[in-house]
Write a protein that holds these residues in place. Sequence first.
Motif: not given
Length: 196
Positions: A80, A82-88, A90
């Motif tokens: 989350v 590492r990729y929370g913002r770019s991959r939606n 949570h």
Amino acid sequence: MAKRYDKSYFDRWYRGGGIGGARRLARKVALAVATAEYHLERPLRTVLDIGAGEAAWRAPLLKLRPGVQYLGFDASEYAVGRYGRSRNLHLARFADFALLRPCPPADLLVCSDVLHYLPARELDKGLPGLAELCGSVAFLETFTREDSTEGDDDEFHPRPAAFYRKRFESLGFTQLGSHCWLSPARRDTPTSLEVP
């Protein structure tokens, strides 16, 4: 020592071919999308991925259906972060879905390669939420005592298939095959030979 879903875990099991590699994942995604759209009788609009890891399903989903709304949840702080913002993606544990309702029921609910790693208490706490959050088809890829498995066996619970079948059916899911289950909201819609 508790199992950690950190960068080294995902490097080991999901990169460089990983468990089955990108082609196998693309086939699973295509199967789930086609099954959901068959029962929806329209293109897929929303996907909820519970236990999403690094949101590996997102890219192949968007390749098939560029406009799809993807929402993922995982208990891995690394994934989350590492990729929370770019991959939606949570942060949430599976048991949080006892109460967590982050969206209306999704056209496709994905819970792939997760349930057999959960203690029974956490599994039973979160499963009713999955039934409520699935609007059409759930892809519940789960491995059992009867299966010949390859991959991560750390904290794997080798339960009989009947253990999962009983729980899914008690929540109103209808088995379609190939890890696909029809939502409780649609259990009266299939014809006799579409389901076992």
